[in-house]
Every structure is written in C-alpha cells, then in structure tokens.
Design a protein around this motif. Structure first.
Motif, PDB file in Angstrom:
ATOM      1  N   ASP A   1      -3.040  24.831 -34.306  1.00  0.00           N
ATOM      2  CA  ASP A   1      -4.345  25.418 -34.033  1.00  0.00           C
ATOM      3  C   ASP A   1      -5.127  25.656 -35.322  1.00  0.00           C
ATOM      4  OD1 ASP A   1      -6.267  26.636 -32.134  1.00  0.00           O
ATOM      5  OD2 ASP A   1      -5.823  28.466 -33.251  1.00  0.00           O
ATOM      6  N   LYS A   2      -4.427  25.785 -36.439  1.00  0.00           N
ATOM      7  CA  LYS A   2      -5.078  26.031 -37.723  1.00  0.00           C
ATOM      8  C   LYS A   2      -5.275  24.755 -38.534  1.00  0.00           C
ATOM      9  CE  LYS A   2      -3.448  30.803 -38.082  1.00  0.00           C
ATOM     10  NZ  LYS A   2      -2.672  31.790 -38.877  1.00  0.00           N
ATOM     11  N   ILE A   3      -4.896  23.622 -37.962  1.00  0.00           N
ATOM     12  CA  ILE A   3      -5.023  22.340 -38.644  1.00  0.00           C
ATOM     13  C   ILE A   3      -6.321  21.665 -38.225  1.00  0.00           C
ATOM     14  CG2 ILE A   3      -3.964  20.080 -38.993  1.00  0.00           C
ATOM     15  CD1 ILE A   3      -2.338  22.422 -40.096  1.00  0.00           C
ATOM     16  N   LEU A   4      -7.013  21.102 -39.178  1.00  0.00           N
ATOM     17  CA  LEU A   4      -8.182  20.283 -38.875  1.00  0.00           C
ATOM     18  C   LEU A   4      -7.726  18.840 -38.667  1.00  0.00           C
ATOM     19  CD1 LEU A   4     -10.828  21.685 -41.381  1.00  0.00           C
ATOM     20  CD2 LEU A   4     -10.957  21.773 -38.884  1.00  0.00           C
ATOM     21  N   MET A   5      -7.946  18.336 -37.449  1.00  0.00           N
ATOM     22  CA  MET A   5      -7.586  16.958 -37.115  1.00  0.00           C
ATOM     23  C   MET A   5      -8.763  16.041 -37.382  1.00  0.00           C
ATOM     24  SD  MET A   5      -4.470  17.262 -35.976  1.00  0.00           S
ATOM     25  CE  MET A   5      -4.266  15.620 -35.277  1.00  0.00           C
ATOM     26  N   SER A   6      -8.467  14.759 -37.619  1.00  0.00           N
ATOM     27  CA  SER A   6      -9.544  13.780 -37.681  1.00  0.00           C
ATOM     28  C   SER A   6     -10.401  13.911 -36.424  1.00  0.00           C
ATOM     29  CB  SER A   6      -8.975  12.362 -37.798  1.00  0.00           C
ATOM     30  OG  SER A   6      -8.092  12.075 -36.721  1.00  0.00           O
ATOM     31  N   TRP A   7     -11.701  13.733 -36.572  1.00  0.00           N
ATOM     32  CA  TRP A   7     -12.615  14.016 -35.479  1.00  0.00           C
ATOM     33  C   TRP A   7     -12.576  12.916 -34.427  1.00  0.00           C
ATOM     34  CZ3 TRP A   7     -14.677  18.119 -33.571  1.00  0.00           C
ATOM     35  CH2 TRP A   7     -15.670  18.007 -32.604  1.00  0.00           C
ATOM     36  N   GLY A   8     -12.541  13.335 -33.148  1.00  0.00           N
ATOM     37  CA  GLY A   8     -12.546  12.364 -32.067  1.00  0.00           C
ATOM     38  C   GLY A   8     -12.690  13.051 -30.728  1.00  0.00           C
ATOM     39  N   HIS A   9     -12.449  12.288 -29.661  1.00  0.00           N
ATOM     40  CA  HIS A   9     -12.706  12.808 -28.317  1.00  0.00           C
ATOM     41  C   HIS A   9     -11.728  13.892 -27.911  1.00  0.00           C
ATOM     42  CE1 HIS A   9      -9.684   9.657 -27.535  1.00  0.00           C
ATOM     43  NE2 HIS A   9      -9.402  10.286 -26.411  1.00  0.00           N
ATOM     44  N   ASP A  10     -10.533  13.940 -28.506  1.00  0.00           N
ATOM     45  CA  ASP A  10      -9.559  14.988 -28.171  1.00  0.00           C
ATOM     46  C   ASP A  10     -10.096  16.373 -28.515  1.00  0.00           C
ATOM     47  OD1 ASP A  10      -8.249  12.460 -28.495  1.00  0.00           O
ATOM     48  OD2 ASP A  10      -6.317  13.469 -28.562  1.00  0.00           O
ATOM     49  N   GLU A  11     -10.411  16.559 -29.793  1.00  0.00           N
ATOM     50  CA  GLU A  11     -10.863  17.868 -30.264  1.00  0.00           C
ATOM     51  C   GLU A  11     -12.179  18.256 -29.606  1.00  0.00           C
ATOM     52  OE1 GLU A  11     -10.670  21.469 -32.378  1.00  0.00           O
ATOM     53  OE2 GLU A  11      -9.130  19.912 -32.164  1.00  0.00           O
ATOM     54  N   TYR A  12     -13.052  17.280 -29.417  1.00  0.00           N
ATOM     55  CA  TYR A  12     -14.347  17.593 -28.818  1.00  0.00           C
ATOM     56  C   TYR A  12     -14.194  18.131 -27.401  1.00  0.00           C
ATOM     57  CZ  TYR A  12     -18.959  16.906 -26.722  1.00  0.00           C
ATOM     58  OH  TYR A  12     -20.133  17.094 -26.049  1.00  0.00           O
ATOM     59  N   LEU A  13     -13.410  17.450 -26.561  1.00  0.00           N
ATOM     60  CA  LEU A  13     -13.253  17.933 -25.190  1.00  0.00           C
ATOM     61  C   LEU A  13     -12.544  19.281 -25.165  1.00  0.00           C
ATOM     62  CD1 LEU A  13     -13.709  17.517 -22.204  1.00  0.00           C
ATOM     63  CD2 LEU A  13     -11.519  16.297 -22.094  1.00  0.00           C
ATOM     64  N   TYR A  14     -11.587  19.487 -26.052  1.00  0.00           N
ATOM     65  CA  TYR A  14     -10.937  20.795 -26.149  1.00  0.00           C
ATOM     66  C   TYR A  14     -11.972  21.881 -26.445  1.00  0.00           C
ATOM     67  CZ  TYR A  14      -8.350  24.681 -28.203  1.00  0.00           C
ATOM     68  OH  TYR A  14      -7.873  25.935 -28.506  1.00  0.00           O
ATOM     69  N   ARG A  15     -12.865  21.601 -27.377  1.00  0.00           N
ATOM     70  CA  ARG A  15     -13.906  22.577 -27.720  1.00  0.00           C
ATOM     71  C   ARG A  15     -14.834  22.836 -26.537  1.00  0.00           C
ATOM     72  NH1 ARG A  15     -12.720  25.567 -32.251  1.00  0.00           N
ATOM     73  NH2 ARG A  15     -11.371  24.252 -33.552  1.00  0.00           N
ATOM     74  N   VAL A  16     -15.157  21.791 -25.791  1.00  0.00           N
ATOM     75  CA  VAL A  16     -15.993  21.949 -24.602  1.00  0.00           C
ATOM     76  C   VAL A  16     -15.292  22.848 -23.583  1.00  0.00           C
ATOM     77  CG1 VAL A  16     -16.988  20.746 -22.611  1.00  0.00           C
ATOM     78  CG2 VAL A  16     -17.243  19.779 -24.912  1.00  0.00           C
ATOM     79  N   MET A  17     -13.999  22.633 -23.379  1.00  0.00           N
ATOM     80  CA  MET A  17     -13.239  23.451 -22.429  1.00  0.00           C
ATOM     81  C   MET A  17     -13.246  24.919 -22.837  1.00  0.00           C
ATOM     82  SD  MET A  17     -11.982  21.409 -20.031  1.00  0.00           S
ATOM     83  CE  MET A  17     -13.642  20.738 -20.123  1.00  0.00           C
ATOM     84  N   LYS A  18     -13.041  25.180 -24.106  1.00  0.00           N
ATOM     85  CA  LYS A  18     -13.009  26.566 -24.587  1.00  0.00           C
ATOM     86  C   LYS A  18     -14.399  27.197 -24.522  1.00  0.00           C
ATOM     87  CE  LYS A  18      -9.779  28.288 -26.270  1.00  0.00           C
ATOM     88  NZ  LYS A  18      -8.692  29.106 -25.683  1.00  0.00           N
TER      89      LYS A  18
END
Length: 283
Positions: free
Chosen positions: A184-201
């Motif tokens: 949760d404290k790691i910055l991942m390369s940007w893509g559809h995974d992190e984006y949809l997670y952010r939308v859900m939250k």
C-alpha cells in the motif's frame, strides 16, 4: 468519445514465465509483428515510467475529476478500444469482461463480489480514451522508487533510457521504501490497475479488500507469479496473495471463441454493480 487503436496488451505472450513455451504456441503474426509491437510498448513504458512520472499521474487521475458515468457505461465504452494489431479477435472487449466474470461465477458461485471483480478489473483502461498512451494503461506493473527486479518483462533490454536506473538512491533493493512496509505504501508503475483501485476508493465502493487487491495488483506479475518484491510486503500482502493468484486463473489472457450472450447476462451483473458500486461514479 473517440475510437482509440490501443494496440496489443503487451502482457499477453512475453512474460518471463512464458519464455519456455514453444514458439508455435504463440499467436500467429506474420514476420513477428506482435513481438515487435509488444517490445516497443515495453520499451516506452520502461523508459518513461519513472518515480516522478508516476507521482504526476496520481495527481492527474487519483482525484477522479475527469468524467462521471456508471460502471456499465464504461464497460460498454471499452468496446471503443480497437486492437488493430490482433487479427484473431473480431469481437468487442466487453465480451472478455463477461467471459472472465462467468468463469469466476462457475467456480465461485457464492462470491458475487469476486464475479464483479472479474467483470470490471480492466475498466481502468478507459484512460486510453482520454489521452493516455497504451504504455501508461496496459501491461505488467512494477514498483518505481527502488531497484527494477530481473523478473520484469524485457528487464535486460528496455530500461537503459530510464533515468531512475542511473539514480543510486533508487537503484537499491529497498530504494525509498522501508523493509516490509507493505504494498500500500509502494508506488507502482502507472496503469489501469491503480487507476481503477483509486476510483473504487474515491467512490466508496464496497467490494471487499480481497477484491480490491485483485483490482490493484492483478498486473503485478513480478510479485504474484515470480515471487519478487517479497522484501517490501507486510503480513496483509502475504494474506492477500492467494486471492490475487486465484483471480489470475480467470484473467483475460486465455481467449475463448465461445462468446457469452452479453444481453442475457446484463441484468445479473447490473444487480452486482448496484450492490457494490451503484449509480454515477466519478472517474
């Protein structure tokens, strides 16, 4: 909304764990066209996905202030993503979403949230309809801010142009992170995974934590399929890993010519959307 030639999902055939496959098992493209396109996509991704780039994308997208539509509208909008380099697929992307969901439904009939994750997990690719290049939308993900591990696809031939590769602070096992700090404290390369997670939250969707892990890390193949980056994981990550692995069995990389009757399935999956992420969502 414009049609975007997304090109091939570069995750399909060239992960490290796929290298032992006989070449005749790969999808048939004349003159190695798929390989060239996939390699070039990863070359761009691995050149430009830096710590600073990822931070900038969080600022641009994590506030979910680009547009407001329902989940099903975005699932339908994915049909605007045309994979012009894939001669074997002539049906809409939404079929893949329903195929994945139905596969999960067959094996996990009691977990409606899991079925919904199968349906929506790639919806973050909608960024490609709003100006993002495919190398910032699709493909395998990996942490930035620390050493790039050898299990990253094309690791030895695509990172030489990435300035983080030459930054001694970022080129250690832990980089800017602490041991066992948690993904949760790691910055991942940007893509559809992190984006949809952010939308859900952002929209306070009620999908369980196991499902959110599936959404956020299903493209993190160096972790869930190769066992790398365990030195950054905490206990919660290790507890969630089996769920991400279970989801991976149903992901969209095995294509089927048996197309589901999407219209007959819509009412059921709309009921799941209404339960876990209802109404107009902010994206």
């Amino acid at each position: 909304m414009r049609v975007v030639n997304l090109g091939p999902d570069p995750s399909l055939e060239y992960r490290p764990e796929c290298q032992e496959k006989d070449k005749s098992e790969f999808r048939n493209f004349e003159s190695g066209a798929l390989f060239d396109r996939v390699f070039n996509t990863y070359k761009l991704m691995h050149t430009h996905q830096t710590l600073d780039f990822v931070k900038q994308k969080h600022l641009e997208w994590a506030n979910c202030n680009h547009f407001s539509v329902t989940m099903m509208e975005n699932i339908d909008a994915l049909d605007e993503l045309v994979d012009e380099s894939d001669p074997d697929v002539d049906f809409p992307n939404s079929f893949h979403a329903f195929q994945t969901a139905e596969g999960i439904r067959r094996e996990h009939p009691d977990k409606d949230w899991f079925q919904l994750v199968g349906l929506i997990h790639d919806v973050g690719k909608i960024m490609a309809l709003y100006g993002e290049p495919q190398w910032a939308v699709v493909g395998d993900t990996f942490p930035v801010g620390c050493k790039f591990q050898n299990s990253i696809v094309f690791r030895d031939s695509t990172f030489e142009g990435n300035p983080d590769e030459k930054n001694p602070t970022l080129n250690t096992e832990f980089g800017i992170y602490e041991p066992q700090c948690g993904l949760d404290k790691i910055l991942m390369s940007w893509g559809h995974d992190e984006y949809l997670y952010r939308v859900m939250k952002f929209n306070k969707c009620t999908i369980p934590e196991e499902g959110l892990y599936m959404i956020r890390f299903h493209s993190f193949y160096p972790w869930h399929s190769n066992g790398d980056y365990m030195h950054l994981c905490n206990e919660k990550d290790l507890q969630m890993l089996p769920w991400v692995k279970e989801f991976n069995k149903f992901d969209l990389y095995t294509k089927s010519t048996e197309l589901p009757n999407v219209e007959s399935l819509r009412p059921y999956y709309q009921s799941l959307i209404d339960k876990y992420c209802p109404g107009i969502l902010h994206w």
